[in-house]
Design a protein around this motif. Structure first.
Motif, short mmCIF file in Angstrom:
data_model
loop_
_atom_site.label_atom_id
_atom_site.label_comp_id
_atom_site.label_asym_id
_atom_site.label_seq_id
_atom_site.Cartn_x
_atom_site.Cartn_y
_atom_site.Cartn_z
N ARG A 457 0.83 -1.21 0.00
CA ARG A 457 0.00 0.00 0.00
C ARG A 457 0.87 1.26 0.00
N GLU A 461 0.66 4.07 -3.07
CA GLU A 461 0.27 5.46 -2.89
C GLU A 461 1.38 6.40 -3.34
N LYS A 464 1.31 6.58 -7.15
CA LYS A 464 0.19 7.39 -7.62
C LYS A 464 0.50 8.87 -7.47
N THR A 465 1.14 9.24 -6.35
CA THR A 465 1.48 10.64 -6.12
C THR A 465 2.44 11.14 -7.19
N THR A 586 0.51 7.30 5.55
CA THR A 586 0.01 6.94 4.22
C THR A 586 -1.50 6.85 4.23
N GLU A 587 -2.13 7.40 3.21
CA GLU A 587 -3.57 7.30 3.07
C GLU A 587 -3.97 5.86 2.75
N ASN A 593 -3.77 -3.05 -1.69
CA ASN A 593 -4.39 -2.67 -2.96
C ASN A 593 -5.52 -3.60 -3.36
#
Length: 615
Positions: A457, A461, A464-465, A586-587, A593
């Motif tokens: 995860r 993230e 994606k950032t 972390t969000e 995932n």
């Protein structure tokens, strides 16, 4: 050929009843909505035999005047709209003026009502139209008995008493959730099932959805210039195998709208397993002129004027509420604490023209300005404490003499938590279990972490950032030409700007052919024709497509899965602590995932109960 003739009023009403009244729950819906529109503060519902034998709804609303009682049973007679402008800005639950006429055509119906200021009440019989004086303190009582007594063919399609009652109970719940400011009571065959006093929305949600739902839900609050969204969305841990706990209200009206359902489902994409369904109770408020509620006989579907804006608003609001990880929350903060859209990204609502404002208003200013919890810690002091503990427990070297100091035979106390432990919800690492799980201690007890899922995860993230900016574009040496339908050609033309921002350069190559000259670099190896056809289909169906983002995220998820630490990889204590700190920052770190949990907590109470301490 038979001659053309006019249908009788009774037959017209019975045909209309086929659209409006398909079971007792439909009758209950129409009568309950009328009671709410009358301004009632207390409503009582009594059912017999699942509503087939009898439905009685009494309220303390404004009542109906004596000379209007007969008119209330006629088709297209209503007090709620008078012009086209009223129809375009409907703020009441009912407005068509067909329900009571349709109900009285297929059931024995009586209405008893006392208007404000009247000396006594009046009762009208739906069959005969006879008007007689009656006794009633205030409001209206509608009784519907023997549903489909005069249309036995329709009655055969009704289900068992238990099934019909379950549908009535569900209809009652929808109205009760929409109006927590109204007291409601439901009884079936003389037994009270629900007694709901008026109160705060969270109490009404907890009563009907269960406290377990609230414990595993996040509060959703977002306001824009003309939109606001409030309510609760469950965490993935509370997911269900069916959609039986999904309630969406638009201006207080329960709806089943595929655009709204799609927006909420997209917010759960990265955190919910594909075979599971989220639970939520959400309330969308907007100007009544921006939504058309006159698109379905049962008023269960709506159509938005700016569907793209509504879809994106709902998606981002729910996504933000779910993004905050439980791993990064303060230890004493409840799971369903307030979350909100950052204040700088929205504008306060200028006004609301809906007659029934949402009970979920703007959150307290402190909630809007609350800084995010990052869970920072002094890694050096944490590591030093655990290294000291490890050194004290290490056996003496093999070549040491008899006088060499030996480890103490007394039990070694676990190291104290470093100062500021409230800033580290996941605590500090103790050890690794079989090279798969991390064991950590926090102020509440024991934390178990699946290190591969958690690291997956974190990497996902971060990827994606990095790629959320302007996408890199891969130009094709030879344009990909493929045939499409006329609808796809129109969608490609209307959404050219959206496609360009995604990284696609598309141009017509014929009457029903498109040529693709560039694609996003990350999807350079994807089948272009298949991807574009699916993308255009999505753009026709929904105002904001997520196909490209979904395909991109699939690739990123694969990259993250392969890049994450594997099982049987032995980590040092500093590495384990670093992973815990990354999880807290972390969000969506609560799930990997694929929607599986990454960590769980065993509190001291859980452990004491298991070992029967204090018993």
């Amino acid at each position: 050929m038979p001659s053309i003739h006019r249908l009788s009023d009774l037959l017209v009403n019975q045909i209309a009843a086929g659209e409006v009244v398909d079971r007792p729950a439909s009758v209950l819906k129409e009568v309950l909505e009328n009671a709410v529109d009358a301004g009632s503060r207390a409503i009582e519902v009594q059912l017999e035999q699942g509503g087939v034998r009898r439905i009685r709804v009494s309220d303390d609303g404004c009542g109906i005047q004596q000379d209007e009682l007969a008119l209330a049973l006629e088709r297209h007679a209503t007090s709620k709209i008078a012009s086209l402008d009223d129809l375009e800005r409907v703020g009441t639950m009912g407005f068509r003026g067909e329900a009571l006429a349709a109900i009285s055509a297929v059931a024995r119906t009586t209405i008893t009502s006392r208007a404000e200021g009247a000396g006594h009440a009046w009762r009208i019989d739906g069959d005969s139209g006879e008007l007689t004086p009656a006794a009633l303190n205030q409001g209206t009582v509608v009784e519907v008995a023997d549903l489909y007594y005069n249309t036995p063919a329709r009655r055969k399609f009704l289900k068992s008493e238990g099934t019909e009652y379950a549908h009535c109970d569900e209809m009652f719940r929808r109205v009760a959730l929409a109006r927590p400011d109204v007291g409601l009571q439901l009884s079936h065959n003389g037994r009270v099932v629900h007694r709901l006093p008026p109160g705060e929305p969270i109490r009404r949600v907890g009563t009907l959805m269960g406290d377990d739902f609230l414990e595993h839900a996040r509060e959703v609050r977002a306001e824009g210039s003309i939109l606001s969204l409030g309510g609760f969305a469950s965490l993935p841990a509370y997911s269900r195998s069916s959609r039986d706990a999904q309630y969406f209200f638009v201006n207080g009206r329960y709806v089943r709208d595929k655009l709204l359902t799609h927006a909420v489902r997209q917010a759960y994409t990265d955190i919910l397993h594909g075979s599971r369904h989220p639970a939520y109770v959400l309330f969308l408020e907007l100007d009544p002129a921006g939504v058309d509620v006159n698109v379905h006989p049962a008023k269960i579907e709506v159509r938005f004027r700016d569907s793209r804006a509504v879809h994106q608003f709902v998606f981002h609001a729910v996504s933000r509420a779910l993004a905050e990880s439980g791993a990064g929350r303060a230890l004493d903060e409840p799971l369903y604490a307030e979350t909100s859209v950052p204040a700088q990204s929205v504008q306060p609502a200028a006004h609301s023209t809906a007659q029934t404002p949402s009970p979920y208003g703007r959150p307290p200013e402190s909630a809007w300005n609350r800084p995010p919890v990052q869970g920072q810690l002094a890694m050096d002091s944490a590591s030093r404490a655990y290294f000291d503990f490890a050194a004290s427990a290490r056996p003496a070297p093999a070549g040491a003499g008899a006088d060499a100091p030996r480890p103490s035979s007394a039990p070694v106390a676990p190291p104290p938590l470093p100062s500021g432990d409230n800033g580290a919800p996941l605590g500090y690492a103790l050890a690794q279990l079989h090279g798969v799980y991390i064991l950590a201690q926090n102020a509440n007890g024991l934390i178990l972490v699946d290190m591969h899922a958690a690291h997956e995860r974190i990497l996902y993230e971060k990827l994606k950032t990095v790629l959320d900016g302007t996408p890199a574009v891969q130009r094709l040496l030879i344009p990909a030409v493929f045939s499409v339908s006329a609808k796809d050609m129109a969608a490609a033309d209307e959404c050219a700007d959206v496609l360009s921002r995604m990284g696609f350069e598309i141009a017509p190559a014929g009457p029903q052919e498109l040529a693709v000259r560039s694609v996003p670099a990350l999807l350079a190896n994807a089948p272009v024709a298949e991807l574009l056809r699916k993308l255009l289909e999505e753009l026709r169906e929904f105002p904001a497509s997520d196909v490209v983002t979904a395909r991109r995220n699939e690739l990123l998820a694969t990259m993250a899965c392969h890049g994450a630490v594997r099982a049987n990889r032995h980590l040092t204590l500093p590495e384990m602590n670093a992973l815990l700190r990354d999880m807290e920052a972390t969000e969506r770190a609560d799930q990997c995932n694929h929607g599986r949990p990454t960590w769980t907590q065993l509190t001291m109470s859980d452990l004491d109960r298991f070992f029967m301490r204090g018993q």
